[in-house]
Design an enzyme around this catalytic site. Structure first.
Site, PDB file in Angstrom:
ATOM      1  N   LYS A  36       0.846  -1.194   0.000  1.00 37.28           N
ATOM      2  CA  LYS A  36       0.000   0.000   0.000  1.00 37.28           C
ATOM      3  C   LYS A  36       0.886   1.250   0.000  1.00 37.28           C
ATOM      4  O   LYS A  36       2.089   1.181   0.242  1.00 37.28           O
ATOM      5  CB  LYS A  36      -0.919   0.000   1.222  1.00 37.28           C
ATOM      6  CG  LYS A  36      -0.177   0.048   2.551  1.00 37.28           C
ATOM      7  CD  LYS A  36      -1.128   0.000   3.723  1.00 37.28           C
ATOM      8  CE  LYS A  36      -0.341   0.063   5.048  1.00 37.28           C
ATOM      9  NZ  LYS A  36      -1.232   0.097   6.211  1.00 37.28           N
ATOM     10  N   TYR A 257      16.175  30.383   7.022  1.00 38.02           N
ATOM     11  CA  TYR A 257      15.025  31.183   7.440  1.00 38.02           C
ATOM     12  C   TYR A 257      14.992  31.387   8.950  1.00 38.02           C
ATOM     13  O   TYR A 257      15.273  30.469   9.723  1.00 38.02           O
ATOM     14  CB  TYR A 257      13.725  30.500   6.999  1.00 38.02           C
ATOM     15  CG  TYR A 257      13.433  30.619   5.523  1.00 38.02           C
ATOM     16  CD1 TYR A 257      13.139  31.850   4.935  1.00 38.02           C
ATOM     17  CD2 TYR A 257      13.441  29.495   4.712  1.00 38.02           C
ATOM     18  CE1 TYR A 257      12.866  31.952   3.574  1.00 38.02           C
ATOM     19  CE2 TYR A 257      13.165  29.580   3.351  1.00 38.02           C
ATOM     20  CZ  TYR A 257      12.885  30.816   2.796  1.00 38.02           C
ATOM     21  OH  TYR A 257      12.612  30.909   1.451  1.00 38.02           O
TER      22      TYR A 257
END
Length: 360
Positions: A36, A257
């Protein structure tokens, strides 16, 4: 200069090795290989095609099963969440999809739908996960209703899911689930499946007729304080990129940042061509390791969309183009996940479409 962007190298031989580890641990059981979520980020069709030894495959959604069939995968495929509507049920019957039934609405749809071929049903029992599945007081009635249906191959099968098998200090919870499941299914079903990867590794008494190895196929352990190599597993994914800059950096200067990391010394900063746009976690804190030229070096500053920065050290000789291993061979995904505050499952499944998958 010969820099590259993010690449995930997928070692299919490692996947085969890991399936064989699971099969050796449960020699009497058949193996349902769980592919999956695009085989946990490793490429569902390529992984399934590399596993002819798998007795069955399991996916979560109908569309995942369709992809495997369209790609030439012939083994039975188990829909772990069952069917979502009547159209999916009708197609499941013609494509040898085994269906999980976990809710009365699914049972009612099955009762109302004539099928061109009978379908194999796995009844999902809620033995303690309390997410999906029939509660103990519903089980007798569900089995009785299914037994009356000509569109269902008889007898049906049963499965459950362990809630805490990956927590060694909670073994009593798993033992209680095993006991309840055994009591509810004794003499009523054709085959049973209890064990996810944690169950395969830690609860041999629950291997039963089928096992469902998932994360262990990819060389990752479900146990948070261990690594796949502790169990003889081999990492299947090595997530790499390269240095695109090496910069001199002064003590007291921030990088990235918000200036969240400030260097305590003169050093060299390496800039890696990877970021959350590739699936590398933005939440990875300073200090999270990457592997460059055989040594672990720490992230420095925030991960941005396309770049991450690391403190190479003042004496570093690393250069532009050098490979960076973000996790995989030499740096376990489990170790990275612990720094990030998540699980390795999330690291490998969250990759975006930008990194190239390269099969070896």
């Amino acid at each position: 200069m010969d820099a590259k962007g993010a690449v995930a190298r997928i070692n299919l031989e490692a996947v085969r090795h890991n399936l064989n580890v699971a099969k050796r641990l449960a020699p009497q059981a058949k193996a349902i290989a769980v592919v999956k979520a695009n085989a946990y980020g490793h490429g569902a069709l390529s992984v399934a095609a590399a596993l002819p030894e798998a007795d069955m495959f399991a996916v979560a959604r109908f569309e995942e099963a369709q992809q495997l069939r369209a790609g030439g995968i012939c083994q039975p495929i188990l829909l772990l969440e069952g069917f979502f509507n009547r159209g999916q049920l009708e197609q499941a019957a013609t494509q040898n999809f085994h269906i999980c039934i976990h809710h009365l609405a699914q049972l009612e749809t099955l009762e109302r739908t004539p099928l061109t071929a009978p379908v194999t049903v796995w009844v999902k029992l809620d033995s303690g996960m309390h997410r999906v599945g029939f509660r103990p007081e519903q089980v007798e009635g569900v089995f009785a209703r299914l037994a009356r249906l000509p569109q269902v191959i008889q007898p049906v099968n049963a499965m459950t899911h362990f809630a805490r098998a990956d927590e060694p200090d909670q073994n009593a919870v798993t033992q209680a689930q095993i006991a309840q499941f055994t009591q509810l299914t004794q003499g009523r079903v054709k085959a049973t499946a209890l064990c996810n990867s944690a169950g395969v590794l830690a609860f041999p008494e629950a291997h039963c007729d089928f096992i469902r190895p998932g994360i262990m196929l990819y060389g990752i352990t479900p146990f948070g304080d261990q690594q796949g190599t502790d169990f003889g597993l081999r990492p299947a994914m090595t997530f790499t990129s390269s240095l695109i800059a090496v910069r001199e950096h002064k003590a007291g200067e921030p990088v990235g940042y918000a200036g969240s990391w400030v260097s305590p010394r003169d050093t060299r900063i390496g800039v890696i061509a990877v970021g959350y746009g590739d699936g590398y976690p933005r939440t990875a804190p300073a200090g999270t390791p990457v592997l460059i030229n055989g040594r672990k070096v720490p992230l420095a500053g925030r991960v941005s969309m396309d770049m991450a920065t690391v403190d190479l050290g003042p004496e570093a000789t690393d250069k532009v183009g050098d490979e960076v291993i973000l996790w995989g061979e030499g740096l376990a995904a489990e170790e990275v996940a612990r720094h990030v505050g998540t699980i390795a499952y999330e690291l490998v499944t969250r990759m975006t479409a930008r990194p190239h998958l390269e099969y070896i």
